[in-house]
Write a protein that holds these residues in place. Structure first.
Motif, PDB file in Angstrom:
ATOM      1  N   LEU A 122     106.326  15.964  87.241  1.00 44.44           N
ATOM      2  CA  LEU A 122     105.924  14.750  87.952  1.00 44.44           C
ATOM      3  C   LEU A 122     106.406  13.501  87.230  1.00 44.44           C
ATOM      4  CD1 LEU A 122     102.292  15.786  88.960  1.00 44.44           C
ATOM      5  CD2 LEU A 122     104.240  15.533  90.496  1.00 44.44           C
ATOM      6  N   ARG A 123     106.294  13.488  85.913  1.00 42.82           N
ATOM      7  CA  ARG A 123     106.722  12.313  85.151  1.00 42.82           C
ATOM      8  C   ARG A 123     108.243  12.177  85.113  1.00 42.82           C
ATOM      9  NH1 ARG A 123     102.574  11.322  80.066  1.00 42.82           N
ATOM     10  NH2 ARG A 123     100.727  10.916  81.367  1.00 42.82           N
ATOM     11  N   SER A 124     108.934  13.296  85.253  1.00 42.62           N
ATOM     12  CA  SER A 124     110.400  13.240  85.228  1.00 42.62           C
ATOM     13  C   SER A 124     110.958  12.494  86.429  1.00 42.62           C
ATOM     14  CB  SER A 124     110.975  14.655  85.178  1.00 42.62           C
ATOM     15  OG  SER A 124     110.696  15.361  86.377  1.00 42.62           O
ATOM     16  N   ARG A 125     110.150  12.288  87.471  1.00 45.57           N
ATOM     17  CA  ARG A 125     110.611  11.506  88.610  1.00 45.57           C
ATOM     18  C   ARG A 125     110.809  10.044  88.238  1.00 45.57           C
ATOM     19  NH1 ARG A 125     106.154  12.592  93.045  1.00 45.57           N
ATOM     20  NH2 ARG A 125     104.914  11.862  91.266  1.00 45.57           N
ATOM     21  N   ARG A 126     110.110   9.609  87.163  1.00 49.32           N
ATOM     22  CA  ARG A 126     110.255   8.230  86.672  1.00 49.32           C
ATOM     23  C   ARG A 126     111.110   8.139  85.417  1.00 49.32           C
ATOM     24  NH1 ARG A 126     105.893   6.768  84.586  1.00 49.32           N
ATOM     25  NH2 ARG A 126     104.490   8.518  84.907  1.00 49.32           N
ATOM     26  N   ASP A 127     111.094   9.210  84.634  1.00 46.39           N
ATOM     27  CA  ASP A 127     111.843   9.237  83.382  1.00 46.39           C
ATOM     28  C   ASP A 127     112.428  10.637  83.203  1.00 46.39           C
ATOM     29  OD1 ASP A 127     112.817   9.203  80.801  1.00 46.39           O
ATOM     30  OD2 ASP A 127     111.070   8.205  79.943  1.00 46.39           O
ATOM     31  N   LEU A 128     113.733  10.757  83.310  1.00 47.78           N
ATOM     32  CA  LEU A 128     114.382  12.070  83.301  1.00 47.78           C
ATOM     33  C   LEU A 128     114.177  12.831  81.997  1.00 47.78           C
ATOM     34  CD1 LEU A 128     117.765  11.263  85.099  1.00 47.78           C
ATOM     35  CD2 LEU A 128     115.851  12.603  85.990  1.00 47.78           C
ATOM     36  N   ARG A 129     113.817  12.153  80.939  1.00 46.20           N
ATOM     37  CA  ARG A 129     113.618  12.842  79.661  1.00 46.20           C
ATOM     38  C   ARG A 129     112.461  13.838  79.716  1.00 46.20           C
ATOM     39  NH1 ARG A 129     113.436   7.599  75.875  1.00 46.20           N
ATOM     40  NH2 ARG A 129     112.188   6.958  77.681  1.00 46.20           N
ATOM     41  N   TRP A 130     111.545  13.622  80.647  1.00 48.58           N
ATOM     42  CA  TRP A 130     110.421  14.557  80.783  1.00 48.58           C
ATOM     43  C   TRP A 130     110.872  15.911  81.320  1.00 48.58           C
ATOM     44  CZ3 TRP A 130     105.555  14.094  78.986  1.00 48.58           C
ATOM     45  CH2 TRP A 130     105.147  12.834  78.561  1.00 48.58           C
ATOM     46  N   CYS A 131     112.090  15.989  81.849  1.00 44.71           N
ATOM     47  CA  CYS A 131     112.628  17.289  82.284  1.00 44.71           C
ATOM     48  C   CYS A 131     112.692  18.274  81.117  1.00 44.71           C
ATOM     49  CB  CYS A 131     114.010  17.118  82.883  1.00 44.71           C
ATOM     50  SG  CYS A 131     114.061  16.271  84.474  1.00 44.71           S
ATOM     51  N   LEU A 132     112.946  17.752  79.924  1.00 38.51           N
ATOM     52  CA  LEU A 132     113.019  18.616  78.749  1.00 38.51           C
ATOM     53  C   LEU A 132     111.658  19.255  78.482  1.00 38.51           C
ATOM     54  CD1 LEU A 132     115.177  16.339  76.404  1.00 38.51           C
ATOM     55  CD2 LEU A 132     115.929  18.080  78.037  1.00 38.51           C
ATOM     56  N   GLY A 133     110.600  18.468  78.629  1.00 39.18           N
ATOM     57  CA  GLY A 133     109.252  19.013  78.458  1.00 39.18           C
ATOM     58  C   GLY A 133     108.926  20.052  79.503  1.00 39.18           C
ATOM     59  N   ALA A 134     109.372  19.818  80.745  1.00 38.00           N
ATOM     60  CA  ALA A 134     109.138  20.793  81.809  1.00 38.00           C
ATOM     61  C   ALA A 134     109.822  22.111  81.494  1.00 38.00           C
ATOM     62  CB  ALA A 134     109.630  20.239  83.150  1.00 38.00           C
ATOM     63  N   GLY A 135     111.060  22.039  80.967  1.00 34.64           N
ATOM     64  CA  GLY A 135     111.778  23.259  80.612  1.00 34.64           C
ATOM     65  C   GLY A 135     111.108  24.012  79.477  1.00 34.64           C
ATOM     66  N   ILE A 136     110.621  23.281  78.476  1.00 30.22           N
ATOM     67  CA  ILE A 136     109.933  23.929  77.356  1.00 30.22           C
ATOM     68  C   ILE A 136     108.651  24.607  77.836  1.00 30.22           C
ATOM     69  CG2 ILE A 136     108.692  23.478  75.199  1.00 30.22           C
ATOM     70  CD1 ILE A 136     110.762  21.245  74.673  1.00 30.22           C
ATOM     71  N   ALA A 137     107.896  23.928  78.703  1.00 28.93           N
ATOM     72  CA  ALA A 137     106.663  24.527  79.241  1.00 28.93           C
ATOM     73  C   ALA A 137     106.980  25.774  80.055  1.00 28.93           C
ATOM     74  CB  ALA A 137     105.921  23.505  80.101  1.00 28.93           C
ATOM     75  N   PHE A 138     108.070  25.730  80.821  1.00 33.13           N
ATOM     76  CA  PHE A 138     108.503  26.917  81.568  1.00 33.13           C
ATOM     77  C   PHE A 138     108.799  28.074  80.617  1.00 33.13           C
ATOM     78  CE2 PHE A 138     112.296  29.307  83.010  1.00 33.13           C
ATOM     79  CZ  PHE A 138     111.737  29.982  84.076  1.00 33.13           C
ATOM     80  N   GLY A 139     109.468  27.790  79.521  1.00 31.54           N
ATOM     81  CA  GLY A 139     109.742  28.832  78.532  1.00 31.54           C
ATOM     82  C   GLY A 139     108.476  29.395  77.927  1.00 31.54           C
ATOM     83  N   LEU A 140     107.481  28.554  77.678  1.00 33.23           N
ATOM     84  CA  LEU A 140     106.212  29.029  77.113  1.00 33.23           C
ATOM     85  C   LEU A 140     105.494  29.969  78.085  1.00 33.23           C
ATOM     86  CD1 LEU A 140     104.896  25.731  75.470  1.00 33.23           C
ATOM     87  CD2 LEU A 140     105.796  27.760  74.297  1.00 33.23           C
ATOM     88  N   ILE A 141     105.563  29.667  79.382  1.00 35.40           N
ATOM     89  CA  ILE A 141     104.964  30.567  80.377  1.00 35.40           C
ATOM     90  C   ILE A 141     105.652  31.925  80.333  1.00 35.40           C
ATOM     91  CG2 ILE A 141     104.507  30.949  82.826  1.00 35.40           C
ATOM     92  CD1 ILE A 141     104.484  27.922  83.193  1.00 35.40           C
ATOM     93  N   CYS A 142     106.985  31.902  80.298  1.00 34.02           N
ATOM     94  CA  CYS A 142     107.743  33.160  80.277  1.00 34.02           C
ATOM     95  C   CYS A 142     107.475  33.961  79.007  1.00 34.02           C
ATOM     96  CB  CYS A 142     109.238  32.878  80.411  1.00 34.02           C
ATOM     97  SG  CYS A 142     109.730  32.193  82.009  1.00 34.02           S
ATOM     98  N   LEU A 143     107.271  33.277  77.879  1.00 37.89           N
ATOM     99  CA  LEU A 143     106.986  33.969  76.624  1.00 37.89           C
ATOM    100  C   LEU A 143     105.541  34.436  76.547  1.00 37.89           C
ATOM    101  CD1 LEU A 143     108.972  31.764  74.075  1.00 37.89           C
ATOM    102  CD2 LEU A 143     109.508  34.101  74.817  1.00 37.89           C
ATOM    103  N   THR A 144     104.744  34.060  77.537  1.00 39.44           N
ATOM    104  CA  THR A 144     103.346  34.507  77.585  1.00 39.44           C
ATOM    105  C   THR A 144     103.161  35.637  78.589  1.00 39.44           C
ATOM    106  OG1 THR A 144     102.573  32.286  77.005  1.00 39.44           O
ATOM    107  CG2 THR A 144     100.965  33.783  77.991  1.00 39.44           C
ATOM    108  N   LYS A 145     103.677  35.467  79.813  1.00 38.14           N
ATOM    109  CA  LYS A 145     103.474  36.480  80.849  1.00 38.14           C
ATOM    110  C   LYS A 145     104.758  36.916  81.546  1.00 38.14           C
ATOM    111  CE  LYS A 145      99.877  37.576  82.804  1.00 38.14           C
ATOM    112  NZ  LYS A 145      98.744  37.847  83.701  1.00 38.14           N
ATOM    113  N   GLY A 146     105.876  36.701  80.902  1.00 41.22           N
ATOM    114  CA  GLY A 146     107.129  37.247  81.404  1.00 41.22           C
ATOM    115  C   GLY A 146     107.503  36.754  82.783  1.00 41.22           C
ATOM    116  N   ILE A 147     107.599  37.673  83.726  1.00 39.60           N
ATOM    117  CA  ILE A 147     108.140  37.380  85.049  1.00 39.60           C
ATOM    118  C   ILE A 147     107.286  36.385  85.829  1.00 39.60           C
ATOM    119  CG2 ILE A 147     106.935  39.239  86.266  1.00 39.60           C
ATOM    120  CD1 ILE A 147     109.493  39.737  87.835  1.00 39.60           C
ATOM    121  N   MET A 148     106.011  36.224  85.477  1.00 35.15           N
ATOM    122  CA  MET A 148     105.177  35.237  86.170  1.00 35.15           C
ATOM    123  C   MET A 148     105.752  33.833  86.010  1.00 35.15           C
ATOM    124  SD  MET A 148     101.127  34.315  85.831  1.00 35.15           S
ATOM    125  CE  MET A 148     100.568  35.562  86.985  1.00 35.15           C
TER     126      MET A 148
END
Length: 469
Positions: A173-199
């Motif tokens: 949501l914040r990346s819509r105003r500041d593209l740098r927040w896309c990096l945080g979104a990607g890191i959070a996505f990786g954390l989900i995958c490292l927790t529950k895999g395919i979910m």
């Protein structure tokens, strides 16, 4: 003219400072309330089989030297553990190193991460709503949802997924105003995958679908894809390491049997009807269930706004996917609760601001009154049984009864304080519940584990394999 412009500039600065100050206070208050609710009384015995499995994997990681690479190739009772990536198991192992091996240290990190998800949801609400009111109402609903509180306190992976999911949505949501927040979104996505895999793929798809509807230009940004690549690098590295180490065993067991097969085949006979999760929501979201249907309708009516789009995409896509899956487990529905809370918060906010033009809902009044009477009858039942075990349940049900009945009376009198009574009373009721020994009610369905474990430990050799059922 200069003085007027200067005054307007100062007023805007003061308003921005005031909003920031209010947000910081609300985030701090929500975090403290959540930490109290999620971390108190964690020391009762673990629930089998899920908590026991997570704890044993973490214990074997903690007991092995770092150079043994148990943290990368975890084991369960000495055998390869291929079910899920070990991020949370490693955190629990670190907790064992710091606080010793016990139930409290086992649940501490998962419970704390779930508590952090409460202010994160408030942050999501502040991004999509125009005012503080729907954001704070949504966060308070989410804070006082029984399934979130109960499963979030357990030594499982799902509470941590909620934290990483909300972090990802907030960054998107914040990346819509500041593209740098896309990096945080990607890191959070990786954390989900490292927790529950395919979910992680499913939850990431929800964010992509929302952007496709709301802000499609973001999907063409190189910042967005850079964030996904950065978040995916450790995930790909872990899966590659498992494949190189275990070969076909990891492909067959870790990816297909334990992950993909859950979609079309019930794992370990955990099956159910397509409406299984609908019943879970209906059973365990009282009293906020009263506001969800109207919240969904409100989201549909406002589907041209970002908050309506997010609620609709999140609720519909996730609910449909888990409903058609063959494997049915109660905690699979947890990632939908933040979206449900946003819908309920939007409806309560509309009620708050449009109270003078909206008559009290008879359905709300009657439902709260009936809930209060049922809870009071339950409290009276446990009072008549009169023993120390039932005293906890008596207090919990009495607190719930008073909350619902007083809220019904205030609502009938068209008094807006019913909202505060409902929030505060539900929080206190949950606090009483989790300080009792009944919050892990599955423990009452089997024999006490600790005495049997002590007897087995006393009368068997250390390396002897024991089967217990």
């Amino acid at each position: 003219m200069y003085n007027a412009s200067f005054a307007r500039s100062r007023l805007k600065k003061w308003m921005r400072w005031s909003d920031t100050w209010i947000d910081q206070l609300l985030v701090l208050g929500l975090l403290l309330a959540a930490l109290l609710l999620f971390t108190i009384n964690l020391g009762i015995p673990l629930r089998d089989w899920d908590e026991g499995t997570v704890a044993q994997v973490a214990r074997e990681i903690a007991s092995a030297p770092v150079q043994s690479l148990k943290w990368l190739y975890p084991t369960l009772a000495g055998e390869p553990y291929l079910n899920k990536p070990p991020l949370i198991h490693i955190l629990i192992a670190a907790s064992y190193k710091l606080f010793g091996i016990n139930e409290w240290s086992t649940r501490l990190f998962p419970a704390s991460l779930t508590a952090i998800s409460i202010p994160l949801l408030y942050g999501v609400g502040r991004e999509i709503f125009k005012s503080h009111t729907p954001a704070i109402f949504s966060a308070l609903i989410y804070l006082t949802l029984l399934p979130v509180v109960r499963h979030g306190r357990l030594a499982m992976l799902d509470g941590s997924v909620l934290c990483f999911l909300l972090l990802m949505i907030l960054c998107v949501l914040r990346s819509r105003r500041d593209l740098r927040w896309c990096l945080g979104a990607g890191i959070a996505f990786g954390l989900i995958c490292l927790t529950k895999g395919i979910m992680g793929v499913l939850l990431g798809a929800i964010a992509v679908l929302f952007l496709l509807w709301d802000t499609p230009r973001l999907l063409t940004s190189w910042f967005f894809w850079l964030g996904i690549i950065l978040g995916s690098i450790p995930v790909v590295a872990w899966y590659t390491a498992q494949w190189l180490h275990y070969g076909q065993l990891f492909i067959g067991t870790g990816i297909f049997n334990q992950s993909l097969a859950r979609i079309w085949h019930p794992v370990e006979n955990h099956s159910g009807k397509p409406w299984y999760y609908l019943l879970e929501i209906l059973k365990y979201t009282v009293p906020w269930l009263l506001f969800f249907p109207l919240g969904w309708r409100l989201a549909w009516q406002n589907r041209n706004y970002s908050w309506g789009k997010l609620i609709l995409v999140w609720n519909i896509s996730y609910f449909v996917v888990i409903s058609v899956m063959a494997t049915k487990l109660p905690w699979y529905v947890l990632p939908i609760y933040p979206a449900i809370a946003l819908a309920g918060g939007a409806k309560l906010s509309e009620t708050w601001h449009g109270w003078d033009s909206l008559p009290p809902s008879r359905i709300w009044i009657i439902s709260l009154a009936l809930l209060g009477l049922v809870a009071f009858a339950g409290s009276l039942y446990f009072t008549l049984l009169a023993n120390s075990i039932n005293l906890h349940l008596q207090l919990v049900l009495l607190s719930a009864a008073l909350t619902f009945l007083i809220s019904a009376v205030l609502l009938a009198q068209k008094d807006l304080q019913f909202i505060f009574v409902l929030f505060w009373g539900t929080y206190v009721t949950l606090l009483l519940f989790i300080t009792s020994p009944h919050w892990v009610w599955e423990l009452g369905e089997a024999y006490p584990v600790k005495p049997v474990a002590a007897m087995i430990q006393q009368h068997t050799q250390k390396s002897q394999l024991v089967y217990n059922w």
